[in-house]
Enzyme design. Structure first.
Site, mmCIF file in Angstrom:
data_model
loop_
_atom_site.group_PDB
_atom_site.id
_atom_site.type_symbol
_atom_site.label_atom_id
_atom_site.label_comp_id
_atom_site.label_asym_id
_atom_site.label_seq_id
_atom_site.Cartn_x
_atom_site.Cartn_y
_atom_site.Cartn_z
ATOM 1 N N SER A 297 0.856 -1.192 0.000
ATOM 2 C CA SER A 297 0.000 0.000 0.000
ATOM 3 C C SER A 297 0.888 1.235 0.000
ATOM 4 O O SER A 297 2.079 1.145 0.295
ATOM 5 C CB SER A 297 -0.865 0.031 1.266
ATOM 6 O OG SER A 297 -0.084 0.422 2.377
ATOM 7 N N ASP A 298 0.325 2.386 -0.289
ATOM 8 C CA ASP A 298 1.066 3.621 -0.047
ATOM 9 C C ASP A 298 0.978 3.917 1.460
ATOM 10 O O ASP A 298 0.288 3.227 2.218
ATOM 11 C CB ASP A 298 0.520 4.775 -0.898
ATOM 12 C CG ASP A 298 1.568 5.888 -1.060
ATOM 13 O OD1 ASP A 298 2.537 5.919 -0.265
ATOM 14 O OD2 ASP A 298 1.424 6.731 -1.957
ATOM 15 N N TYR A 299 1.666 4.950 1.866
ATOM 16 C CA TYR A 299 1.814 5.337 3.275
ATOM 17 C C TYR A 299 0.441 5.508 3.957
ATOM 18 O O TYR A 299 -0.288 6.458 3.633
ATOM 19 C CB TYR A 299 2.556 6.668 3.301
ATOM 20 C CG TYR A 299 3.284 7.022 4.571
ATOM 21 C CD1 TYR A 299 4.674 7.016 4.611
ATOM 22 C CD2 TYR A 299 2.608 7.402 5.718
ATOM 23 C CE1 TYR A 299 5.359 7.381 5.755
ATOM 24 C CE2 TYR A 299 3.292 7.763 6.867
ATOM 25 C CZ TYR A 299 4.664 7.754 6.875
ATOM 26 O OH TYR A 299 5.344 8.112 8.008
#
Ligand code: NOJ
Length: 774
Positions: A297-299
């Site tokens: 996932s992104d942050y």
């Protein structure tokens, strides 16, 4: 074995012999690859058997101790303990072999199974040696140089302990208000796909287990660059045809090039956030494209699904795993909830096992099980970062990324006899050379334009004044300066700064003004509604123009800017982007003609924010505008032309290239017969130079409305002054394909138009037919 083969082949004719040998060698390579895959699978299967459920879940977490730049508000806590407990699969945000070694030792020596960690980083445009921002680099249209930049970045990053980069960013963007446009390669899917492949090849090389190759992560899957209004993290919404045709190809190209990991995007796609979007992460990515690596996932993008309206952390964790997410960046939703979700039968054991398997396989491919410290070598770090060779490459690449937009009266290149007034807030400003996402670069190591120019002119021939602040707006400056001072408002008043500049300008032969954006005016969370250069600098340019000396503007920018006024005022205009460590040297090389500029835009520069989105591959509409001037009941604006100020593919040289008529090898293309399109290019100017020749196609009648032009090929050639060359492109029916309403990728019979030219607007054209095989 080879000797036996050779002796039994001696009765065959020589051509046949070579054919059999090639076949044999390909077979061996294939066998090896298969054995390697088998070995990897066996190893991982065995390891999985030893792992507890908690340990399997543990591998699905990427944490950051938060000692470096953060891109969200959450920081992981108790990281050391979590590593020891086997709750961590990867770390990012720690730099340098010492810290990385310490963390790896914890994982390998203190956790029960000793599974090594990945160490990730945003290695986006170089590592310590920083290259131009990706949008800048894209302007060189040279895949060898782009691949080499990624190779060099991997070499440096791996020498410093990093084995996973969150790059390439391949989000197509047609809206320069979006600050992250700086990180991609522009508006075109065909071009973006070529760059995506080159970058993946550069980072990963031909063998991931070498200690100088690293995992690449293509991002942000998907459509992040289409956020509404250009506002970061905003909603996206588009038809499937547009997605498949114009936005998805670069991600797919990275997958086809063998990228090891994919990062999800923050936005929603068709109403479902990408991180929990099963259609995207499983149907498209795995089932249609055959992706075998892992998805991160992104942050905190997993947690953010709650804000999107998908339920609490537990809910969204289930949603993400079910969708096909393998690793959770920073959010810890997986860590906290997967076990309970399994007990409640909201997810399955196989899903956890599958995600864990993908991550372990990537670790195996990196060679981490063989040697967890493979990338941690203090001696390498001391030797391989910021070498003279790397800086030289950065300088040349930065020069190749400059785009000359205007050069009235051939004021450029500069002459060593010219007395130069170097003016502008970016002329001697180390803090703004590197551009956005240069987390491992040291601004103090960068070269400013003043330093660069001094190599060409004696102190007597050059004078410098700041002339203006990047912006006088303190609120704006505060927003930009979130991660460190980029807009430094001078203690001198704007009037005093201006006065100093005007005095110097009056005494010079030529004025070179270095203006534009601070490096953090683009990048993440750096969207703008106003794409003009800030008013403080506009005032400076207007005043300089009044002096009446040739005015050369060099832009430092992270995005297309609205340059209508500057284009009118300037005699020469160069876009240098944020050019990295060697910015000043490269700009000096271009200004003095040591390098004859050859860069071309891969993104349109609007005349006006109101034109956005403005891009070259638009559709005709039912009422196309035939003329530039307004015509009632045609697709026009009352107050502005439809065309951008500078279009996709545009860029000048100090020399001049002529394009001859197009020649087609035949008029009909079929499945089995390609067409060769040739054009004679002549250098009719006064300098040797490079030209980027572009080929576009149009399918004027089809089952769906098709764009007026689409890039399908390009070549970069070097021609000496007076030299000519025939440049030939081969078109196949693959080039004619598009996605129809059923999302089938096919070519339809009929007439096509082919264009060849120096940019997307001024091309030679010819027609051909696509028909059945005779
Ligand atoms: C958020 C950004 O969107 C992404 O591109 C980056 O890789 C991560 N933060 C990690 O820094």
């Amino acid at each position: 074995m080879i000797q036996d083969l050779m002796s039994s082949l001696r009765f065959f004719p020589i051509t046949m012999r070579s054919f059999i040998i090639c076949f044999f060698l390909i077979g061996i390579v294939h066998m090896h690859a298969q054995t390697d895959t088998k070995k990897k699978e066996m190893f991982v299967r065995k390891l999985l058997k030893k792992m507890t459920l908690d340990e399997k879940i543990g591998q699905l977490n990427l944490l950051t101790p938060g000692s470096e730049i953060l891109t969200g508000s959450v920081v992981s806590k108790d990281v050391e303990l979590k590593i020891i407990q086997g709750n961590v699969g990867a770390l990012f945000g720690i730099h340098g072999p010492e810290k990385i070694r310490k963390a790896q030792e914890l994982a390998v020596n203190k956790s029960r199974l000793g599974i090594p960690l990945f160490f990730g980083s945003d290695v986006i445009h170089g590592y310590q040696t920083v290259f131009p921002i990706p949008l800048g680099m894209a302007s060189c249209w040279d895949m060898e140089w782009i691949e080499k930049s990624a190779r060099m970045a991997a070499q440096e990053a791996s020498a410093n302990g990093v084995n996973w980069t969150f790059s390439p960013m391949v989000d197509i963007c047609r809206d320069p208000r979006w600050g992250r446009i700086a990180e991609g390669s522009g508006e075109d899917a065909f071009y973006g796909s070529r760059v995506a492949k080159a970058m993946v090849r550069g980072y990963q090389g031909d063998d991931l287990s070498k200690n100088n190759t690293i995992l690449s992560c293509v991002k942000h899957f998907a459509l992040y660059g289409a956020s509404e209004g250009g506002r970061d993290y905003n909603t996206t919404d588009m038809s499937k045809i547009r997605m498949y045709q114009d936005y998805l190809p670069p991600y797919k190209a990275a997958i086809d090039a063998g990228v090891s990991s994919v990062m999800t995007s923050f936005n929603d796609v068709d109403g479902i956030p990408a991180t929990g979007n099963r259609w995207l992460l499983t149907d498209v990515l795995r089932n249609q494209w055959g992706f075998k690596g892992f998805v991160v996932s992104d942050y905190t993008a997993l947690n953010e699904m709650s804000e999107h309206g998908m339920g609490d952390l537990k809910n969204v964790s289930a949603l993400a795993l079910n969708a096909g997410l393998d690793m959770d960046m920073v959010g810890e939703g997986f860590l906290i909830h997967l076990k309970n979700l399994l007990a409640e039968k909201k997810i399955t054991k196989q899903q956890i096992e599958q995600a864990c398997k993908r991550i372990l396989e990537a670790k195996y491919s990196l060679g981490l099980f063989e040697d967890p410290f493979r990338y941690i070598d203090e001696a390498r770090a001391a030797k391989e970062l910021m070498t003279t060779e790397n800086r030289k490459f950065a300088r040349e690449l930065a020069a190749r990324s400059c785009v000359l937009l205007k050069n009235e009266n051939n004021f450029l290149p500069l002459n060593r006899k010219d007395k130069i007034a170097l003016i502008g807030p970016l002329a001697n400003n180390k803090n703004n050379m590197l551009g956005t996402w240069a987390v491992s670069g040291d601004p103090q190591q960068s070269i400013t334009v003043l330093e660069g120019l001094k190599q060409y002119c004696s102190a007597r021939m050059i004078s410098y004044a700041k002339g203006a602040n990047i912006s006088d707006d303190t609120t704006f400056a505060k927003n930009v300066n979130f991660n460190g001072v980029r807009i430094d408002i001078d203690s001198k008043s704007p009037e005093q700064l201006l006065e100093e500049a005007l005095v110097l300008a009056a005494g010079a032969d030529k004025i070179v003004a270095i203006i534009g954006e601070a490096s953090e005016m683009s990048g993440e969370s750096a969207s703008r509604t106003n794409l003009e250069i800030p008013e403080s600098q506009k005032k400076l340019i207007r005043a300089l123009k009044k002096i009446g000396k040739p005015l050369i503007l060099v832009l430092m920018n992270g995005r297309p800017l609205v340059l209508k006024e500057e284009n009118e005022l300037a005699d020469a205009l160069v876009v240098s982007w944020h050019a990295g460590t060697e910015a000043g040297n490269a700009i000096a090389d271009v200004l003095f003609g040591q390098y004859n500029p050859s860069g071309k835009l891969t993104i349109s520069f609007p005349r006006n924010v109101g034109q956005i989105p403005v891009y070259y591959n638009y559709k005709n509409t039912g009422r196309p505008a035939a003329k530039i001037e307004f015509e009632k009941f045609k697709s026009h604006y009352l107050d502005e032309s439809n065309l951008p100020l500078f279009s996709f593919g545009f860029g000048l040289s100090y020399t001049k290239f002529d394009y001859g008529e197009l020649k087609l090898s035949q008029k009909v293309i079929t499945q089995s017969k390609n067409i060769k399109v040739s054009c004679k290019i002549s250098n009719v100017g006064n300098f040797d130079g490079e030209e980027i020749i572009q080929l576009y196609l149009r399918d004027p009648v089809a089952s769906i409305s098709r764009p007026v032009k689409e890039l399908k090929g390009f070549q970069k050639i070097h021609l000496k002054k007076g030299e000519s060359r025939d440049v030939t492109f081969t078109l196949t029916t693959e080039d004619l394909k598009f996605f129809n309403t059923q999302l089938e990728y096919l070519a339809e019979y009929g007439e096509f138009i082919v264009f060849v030219g120096p940019n997307s607007e001024s091309c030679r054209e010819a027609k051909f037919i696509f028909g059945p095989n005779d």
